[in-house]
Scaffold this motif. Structure first.
Motif, PDB file in Angstrom:
ATOM      1  N   PHE A  64      36.631   6.019  71.650  1.00 50.60           N
ATOM      2  CA  PHE A  64      35.962   5.671  70.333  1.00 50.60           C
ATOM      3  C   PHE A  64      35.930   6.818  69.245  1.00 50.60           C
ATOM      4  O   PHE A  64      35.557   8.066  69.831  1.00 50.60           O
ATOM      5  CB  PHE A  64      34.495   5.286  70.922  1.00 50.60           C
ATOM      6  N   TYR A  65      35.978   6.445  67.966  1.00 54.26           N
ATOM      7  CA  TYR A  65      36.190   7.682  67.101  1.00 54.26           C
ATOM      8  C   TYR A  65      34.680   7.990  66.767  1.00 54.26           C
ATOM      9  O   TYR A  65      33.831   7.206  66.034  1.00 54.26           O
ATOM     10  CB  TYR A  65      36.896   7.071  65.858  1.00 54.26           C
ATOM     11  N   ILE A  66      34.239   9.115  67.197  1.00 49.93           N
ATOM     12  CA  ILE A  66      32.804   9.620  67.282  1.00 49.93           C
ATOM     13  C   ILE A  66      32.217   9.830  65.858  1.00 49.93           C
ATOM     14  O   ILE A  66      31.216   9.771  65.574  1.00 49.93           O
ATOM     15  CB  ILE A  66      32.758  10.998  67.860  1.00 49.93           C
ATOM     16  N   PHE A  67      33.040  10.057  64.603  1.00 51.46           N
ATOM     17  CA  PHE A  67      32.529  10.275  63.364  1.00 51.46           C
ATOM     18  C   PHE A  67      32.493   8.886  62.577  1.00 51.46           C
ATOM     19  O   PHE A  67      32.832   8.754  61.718  1.00 51.46           O
ATOM     20  CB  PHE A  67      33.497  11.215  62.618  1.00 51.46           C
ATOM     21  N   SER A  68      31.551   8.306  63.238  1.00 59.35           N
ATOM     22  CA  SER A  68      31.204   6.819  62.531  1.00 59.35           C
ATOM     23  C   SER A  68      29.889   6.549  63.030  1.00 59.35           C
ATOM     24  O   SER A  68      29.501   6.912  64.097  1.00 59.35           O
ATOM     25  CB  SER A  68      32.419   5.766  63.022  1.00 59.35           C
ATOM     26  N   ILE A  69      29.200   5.700  62.132  1.00 60.56           N
ATOM     27  CA  ILE A  69      27.848   4.952  62.366  1.00 60.56           C
ATOM     28  C   ILE A  69      28.003   3.506  62.164  1.00 60.56           C
ATOM     29  O   ILE A  69      28.153   3.401  61.011  1.00 60.56           O
ATOM     30  CB  ILE A  69      26.800   5.865  61.868  1.00 60.56           C
ATOM     31  N   LEU A  70      27.701   2.648  62.850  1.00 62.39           N
ATOM     32  CA  LEU A  70      27.725   1.371  62.939  1.00 62.39           C
ATOM     33  C   LEU A  70      29.192   0.621  62.136  1.00 62.39           C
ATOM     34  O   LEU A  70      30.085   0.945  62.832  1.00 62.39           O
ATOM     35  CB  LEU A  70      26.559   0.903  61.813  1.00 62.39           C
ATOM     36  N   VAL A  71      28.795   0.232  60.852  1.00 66.12           N
ATOM     37  CA  VAL A  71      30.320  -0.125  60.393  1.00 66.12           C
ATOM     38  C   VAL A  71      30.740   0.748  59.379  1.00 66.12           C
ATOM     39  O   VAL A  71      31.812   0.361  58.536  1.00 66.12           O
ATOM     40  CB  VAL A  71      29.792  -1.467  59.674  1.00 66.12           C
ATOM     41  N   LEU A  72      30.512   2.227  59.418  1.00 66.51           N
ATOM     42  CA  LEU A  72      31.023   3.148  58.737  1.00 66.51           C
ATOM     43  C   LEU A  72      31.784   4.073  59.365  1.00 66.51           C
ATOM     44  O   LEU A  72      31.329   4.682  60.617  1.00 66.51           O
ATOM     45  CB  LEU A  72      29.896   3.809  57.630  1.00 66.51           C
ATOM     46  N   ALA A  73      32.781   4.759  58.926  1.00 62.84           N
ATOM     47  CA  ALA A  73      33.489   5.736  59.370  1.00 62.84           C
ATOM     48  C   ALA A  73      34.029   6.859  58.567  1.00 62.84           C
ATOM     49  O   ALA A  73      34.587   6.261  57.539  1.00 62.84           O
ATOM     50  CB  ALA A  73      34.709   5.330  60.486  1.00 62.84           C
ATOM     51  N   ILE A  74      34.014   7.920  58.785  1.00 61.58           N
ATOM     52  CA  ILE A  74      34.407   9.149  58.159  1.00 61.58           C
ATOM     53  C   ILE A  74      36.243   9.044  57.780  1.00 61.58           C
ATOM     54  O   ILE A  74      36.451   8.978  58.940  1.00 61.58           O
ATOM     55  CB  ILE A  74      34.021  10.604  58.473  1.00 61.58           C
ATOM     56  N   LYS A  75      36.744   8.925  56.759  1.00 63.91           N
ATOM     57  CA  LYS A  75      38.261   9.124  56.665  1.00 63.91           C
ATOM     58  C   LYS A  75      38.764  10.224  57.508  1.00 63.91           C
ATOM     59  O   LYS A  75      38.081  11.434  57.399  1.00 63.91           O
ATOM     60  CB  LYS A  75      38.667   9.135  55.237  1.00 63.91           C
ATOM     61  N   PRO A  76      39.501  10.099  58.212  1.00 62.10           N
ATOM     62  CA  PRO A  76      40.171  11.240  59.037  1.00 62.10           C
ATOM     63  C   PRO A  76      40.698  12.375  58.067  1.00 62.10           C
ATOM     64  O   PRO A  76      40.400  13.750  58.432  1.00 62.10           O
ATOM     65  CB  PRO A  76      41.531  10.650  59.732  1.00 62.10           C
ATOM     66  N   SER A  77      41.019  12.165  56.932  1.00 63.90           N
ATOM     67  CA  SER A  77      41.386  13.218  55.981  1.00 63.90           C
ATOM     68  C   SER A  77      40.216  13.944  55.542  1.00 63.90           C
ATOM     69  O   SER A  77      40.451  15.071  54.847  1.00 63.90           O
ATOM     70  CB  SER A  77      42.351  12.469  54.752  1.00 63.90           C
ATOM     71  N   HIS A  78      38.939  13.522  55.617  1.00 61.21           N
ATOM     72  CA  HIS A  78      37.916  14.286  55.341  1.00 61.21           C
ATOM     73  C   HIS A  78      37.168  15.104  56.374  1.00 61.21           C
ATOM     74  O   HIS A  78      36.129  15.589  56.431  1.00 61.21           O
ATOM     75  CB  HIS A  78      36.783  13.358  54.690  1.00 61.21           C
ATOM     76  N   GLN A 186      36.269   2.740  56.118  1.00 62.49           N
ATOM     77  CA  GLN A 186      36.388   4.146  56.054  1.00 62.49           C
ATOM     78  C   GLN A 186      35.653   4.860  54.776  1.00 62.49           C
ATOM     79  O   GLN A 186      36.126   4.121  53.577  1.00 62.49           O
ATOM     80  CB  GLN A 186      37.855   4.755  56.116  1.00 62.49           C
ATOM     81  N   VAL A 187      34.898   5.859  54.883  1.00 57.89           N
ATOM     82  CA  VAL A 187      34.355   6.347  53.643  1.00 57.89           C
ATOM     83  C   VAL A 187      34.483   7.918  53.723  1.00 57.89           C
ATOM     84  O   VAL A 187      34.826   8.594  54.682  1.00 57.89           O
ATOM     85  CB  VAL A 187      32.725   6.081  53.572  1.00 57.89           C
ATOM     86  N   ASN A 188      34.433   8.671  52.473  1.00 55.83           N
ATOM     87  CA  ASN A 188      34.405  10.223  52.340  1.00 55.83           C
ATOM     88  C   ASN A 188      33.152  10.685  53.151  1.00 55.83           C
ATOM     89  O   ASN A 188      33.611  11.811  53.896  1.00 55.83           O
ATOM     90  CB  ASN A 188      34.295  10.589  50.880  1.00 55.83           C
ATOM     91  N   ARG A 189      32.152  10.217  53.302  1.00 60.93           N
ATOM     92  CA  ARG A 189      31.122  10.877  54.166  1.00 60.93           C
ATOM     93  C   ARG A 189      29.983   9.698  54.310  1.00 60.93           C
ATOM     94  O   ARG A 189      29.672   8.814  53.819  1.00 60.93           O
ATOM     95  CB  ARG A 189      30.338  11.964  53.304  1.00 60.93           C
ATOM     96  N   ILE A 190      28.887  10.051  55.605  1.00 63.34           N
ATOM     97  CA  ILE A 190      28.080   9.129  55.967  1.00 63.34           C
ATOM     98  C   ILE A 190      27.115   9.926  55.618  1.00 63.34           C
ATOM     99  O   ILE A 190      25.666   9.244  55.243  1.00 63.34           O
ATOM    100  CB  ILE A 190      28.294   8.702  57.423  1.00 63.34           C
ATOM    101  N   LEU A 191      26.755  11.196  56.350  1.00 65.49           N
ATOM    102  CA  LEU A 191      25.420  12.060  56.413  1.00 65.49           C
ATOM    103  C   LEU A 191      25.673  13.007  55.302  1.00 65.49           C
ATOM    104  O   LEU A 191      26.437  13.533  55.158  1.00 65.49           O
ATOM    105  CB  LEU A 191      25.275  12.563  57.852  1.00 65.49           C
ATOM    106  N   PRO A 192      24.483  13.145  54.884  1.00 64.37           N
ATOM    107  CA  PRO A 192      24.323  14.112  53.508  1.00 64.37           C
ATOM    108  C   PRO A 192      24.388  15.746  54.106  1.00 64.37           C
ATOM    109  O   PRO A 192      24.447  16.597  53.443  1.00 64.37           O
ATOM    110  CB  PRO A 192      23.245  14.086  52.798  1.00 64.37           C
ATOM    111  N   ILE A 193      24.095  15.815  55.271  1.00 63.83           N
ATOM    112  CA  ILE A 193      23.946  17.105  56.070  1.00 63.83           C
ATOM    113  C   ILE A 193      25.127  17.913  55.804  1.00 63.83           C
ATOM    114  O   ILE A 193      24.984  19.230  55.288  1.00 63.83           O
ATOM    115  CB  ILE A 193      23.735  17.129  57.678  1.00 63.83           C
TER     116      ILE A 193
END
Length: 213
Positions: A64-78, A186-193
């Motif tokens: 499982f690609y850990i850099f994701s939450i629910l239906v959103l995942a960070i683009k690998p390029s980011h 896939q999105v550029n970011r999910i969390l603002p942290i």
């Protein structure tokens, strides 16, 4: 503090352990629906197969690609290089071993639940179909396996010492879709942290004013 402990995605997915009892409870309730129509071993293997096999296969082949939450995942390029190193840790043999141990543990838990299923019978429960009950029990058990297996692999990464993490090669971005299960959009970011951290770094960086000639 280990650098991996500052990665919020790891803690978010580790928290998934909290819902494992909930889904096991639902599995228990659905197993109590109706009267058995099939031999015990058939029903048990049906629920176990649907609930364990897909998640175990995923963790053994394409974790499982850990850099994701629910239906959103960070683009690998980011991903940062540190995040790519964390991904590399999910592909080590010890993770496959741990996934197998987790599957065996859940198989034993399911057997215990199946044996005491009649105790979960609810008078007036609207669902009466045994086959539908088995299907819903299988889905609940599938969810419980997902929320156990992913946190187990995350826990192993969190326990990795800093020396090993620093020596780990970043996972190649071009191979992420091939070697990991990347869910959702896939999105550029999910969390603002991450953005806040960058802002802090930029504010703390001393500004050099060029000398006027």
């Amino acid at each position: 503090m280990r650098s991996s402990w500052s990665e919020p995605f790891l803690w978010i997915h580790l928290a998934g352990l909290a819902v494992v009892p909930l889904f096991l409870g639902l599995c228990w309730v659905f197993l109590a629906v109706g009267d058995p129509q099939l031999p015990v071993w058939v029903e048990f293997l049906l629920v176990a197969g649907i609930g364990i096999a897909p998640i175990l296969w995923m963790q053994l082949t394409r974790p499982f690609y850990i850099f994701s939450i629910l239906v959103l995942a960070i683009k690998p390029s980011h991903l940062t290089s540190d995040q790519q190193r964390l991904l590399s840790l999910f592909k080590t043999p010890i993770h496959q071993w741990l996934a197998s141990v987790g599957a065996i543990l859940m198989l034993l838990v399911l057997w215990q639940i199946y044996q005491v299923a009649p105790l979960a019978t609810i008078v007036g429960f609207p669902l009466t179909s045994r086959f539908l009950g088995l299907f819903l029990a299988s889905l609940a058990f599938l969810a419980s396996n997902l929320f156990l297996q992913v946190p187990l692999s995350v826990l192993l990464v969190l326990l990795t010492n800093e020396t090993k993490l620093a020596a780990t090669e970043p996972f190649p971005i071009v191979k992420i879709f091939q070697d990991f299960t990347v869910p959702g959009l896939q999105v550029n970011r999910i969390l603002p942290i991450a953005d806040k951290k960058l802002a802090v770094v930029n504010n703390d960086t001393p500004q050099i004013t060029p000398k006027q000639g």
